[in-house]
Design a protein around this motif. Structure first.
Motif, mmCIF file in Angstrom:
data_model
loop_
_atom_site.group_PDB
_atom_site.id
_atom_site.type_symbol
_atom_site.label_atom_id
_atom_site.label_comp_id
_atom_site.label_asym_id
_atom_site.label_seq_id
_atom_site.Cartn_x
_atom_site.Cartn_y
_atom_site.Cartn_z
ATOM 1 N N LYS A 66 0.829 -1.206 0.000
ATOM 2 C CA LYS A 66 0.000 0.000 0.000
ATOM 3 C C LYS A 66 0.865 1.259 0.000
ATOM 4 N N THR A 67 2.114 1.140 0.444
ATOM 5 C CA THR A 67 3.052 2.256 0.446
ATOM 6 C C THR A 67 3.489 2.567 -0.981
ATOM 7 N N GLN A 68 3.576 3.857 -1.282
ATOM 8 C CA GLN A 68 3.989 4.303 -2.620
ATOM 9 C C GLN A 68 5.417 3.816 -2.926
ATOM 10 N N GLY A 69 5.625 3.277 -4.133
ATOM 11 C CA GLY A 69 6.966 2.883 -4.572
ATOM 12 C C GLY A 69 7.423 1.520 -4.099
ATOM 13 N N ILE A 70 6.556 0.764 -3.426
ATOM 14 C CA ILE A 70 6.917 -0.581 -2.953
ATOM 15 C C ILE A 70 6.252 -1.608 -3.859
ATOM 16 N N THR A 71 7.010 -2.604 -4.283
ATOM 17 C CA THR A 71 6.481 -3.678 -5.123
ATOM 18 C C THR A 71 7.045 -5.008 -4.637
ATOM 19 N N ILE A 72 6.494 -6.094 -5.137
ATOM 20 C CA ILE A 72 6.974 -7.429 -4.778
ATOM 21 C C ILE A 72 7.462 -8.094 -6.059
ATOM 22 N N VAL A 73 8.729 -8.513 -6.060
ATOM 23 C CA VAL A 73 9.319 -9.108 -7.260
ATOM 24 C C VAL A 73 9.895 -10.490 -6.936
ATOM 25 N N PRO A 74 9.832 -11.426 -7.904
ATOM 26 C CA PRO A 74 10.480 -12.719 -7.697
ATOM 27 C C PRO A 74 11.993 -12.576 -7.877
ATOM 28 N N LEU A 75 12.772 -13.139 -6.959
ATOM 29 C CA LEU A 75 14.230 -13.028 -7.015
ATOM 30 C C LEU A 75 14.868 -14.276 -7.602
ATOM 31 N N LYS A 76 14.375 -15.462 -7.195
ATOM 32 C CA LYS A 76 14.897 -16.690 -7.784
ATOM 33 C C LYS A 76 13.912 -17.834 -7.607
ATOM 34 N N VAL A 77 14.051 -18.830 -8.458
ATOM 35 C CA VAL A 77 13.227 -20.039 -8.412
ATOM 36 C C VAL A 77 14.177 -21.211 -8.222
ATOM 37 N N TYR A 78 13.825 -22.108 -7.300
ATOM 38 C CA TYR A 78 14.670 -23.265 -7.018
ATOM 39 C C TYR A 78 13.804 -24.426 -6.566
ATOM 40 N N ILE A 79 14.405 -25.608 -6.548
ATOM 41 C CA ILE A 79 13.722 -26.816 -6.085
ATOM 42 C C ILE A 79 14.196 -27.092 -4.663
ATOM 43 N N LYS A 80 13.243 -27.252 -3.747
ATOM 44 C CA LYS A 80 13.573 -27.554 -2.353
ATOM 45 C C LYS A 80 12.717 -28.738 -1.918
ATOM 46 N N ASP A 81 13.355 -29.803 -1.498
ATOM 47 C CA ASP A 81 12.662 -31.016 -1.066
ATOM 48 C C ASP A 81 11.652 -31.508 -2.104
ATOM 49 N N GLY A 82 11.994 -31.366 -3.392
ATOM 50 C CA GLY A 82 11.133 -31.852 -4.462
ATOM 51 C C GLY A 82 10.063 -30.875 -4.919
#
Length: 152
Positions: A99-115
């Motif tokens: 809700k704060t101006q200028g804040i977003t959520i981005v994916p940083l990396k994708v990995y396999i963990k425990d299948g």
């Protein structure tokens, strides 16, 4: 690498240049049929991806998972929206922060963990041009110091 984290299949290096990462969360992804096979093969692009909060659910948008070569009619839309699996409190926290101006959520990396395929998402604040130059200067200075120490 955190304990239990497997092979990194995709990484968004541009995100660390474009944004200042304030906080990170690990989330599972809801995938269909052949998508996991394509991800295991490294056929995923998270560069343009972002996360939205809608109706109390975290949705991963604009991430491209290539169709599986041997998938025929069972393949799915490569850029479809995918639900992320997070705890309710984490989703509420993310919703409050976006809700704060200028804040977003981005994916940083994708990995396999425990299948399971996991995505590391970061709450990010956009950098200004001078911040980016400063980051590059810091990186260059660090590299120079390491090089000098290595030669001695």
């Amino acid at each position: 690498m955190p304990k239990g984290e497997g092979k990194v299949l995709a990484q968004n290096r541009q995100a660390r240049y474009e944004y200042t990462i304030l906080e990170t969360f690990e989330a599972g992804m809801v995938l269909k049929g052949t998508e996991i096979k394509s991800i295991r093969g490294g056929k995923i692009n998270i560069r343009d991806g972002y996360v939205t909060i809608h109706n109390g659910e975290a949705i991963l948008q604009n991430v491209h998972i290539s169709p599986f070569e041997k998938g025929n009619i069972f393949n799915h839309d490569p850029i479809r929206s995918r639900k992320l699996l997070l705890h309710k409190k984490q989703i509420q926290s993310l919703a409050g922060q976006t809700k704060t101006q200028g804040i977003t959520i981005v994916p940083l990396k994708v990995y396999i963990k425990d299948g399971y395929a996991k995505v590391l998402i970061g709450v990010a604040k956009g950098k200004k041009k001078y911040d980016k130059r400063e980051s590059l200067k810091q990186k260059d200075m660090k590299r120079e110091v390491e090089r000098a120490l290595k030669n001695h």
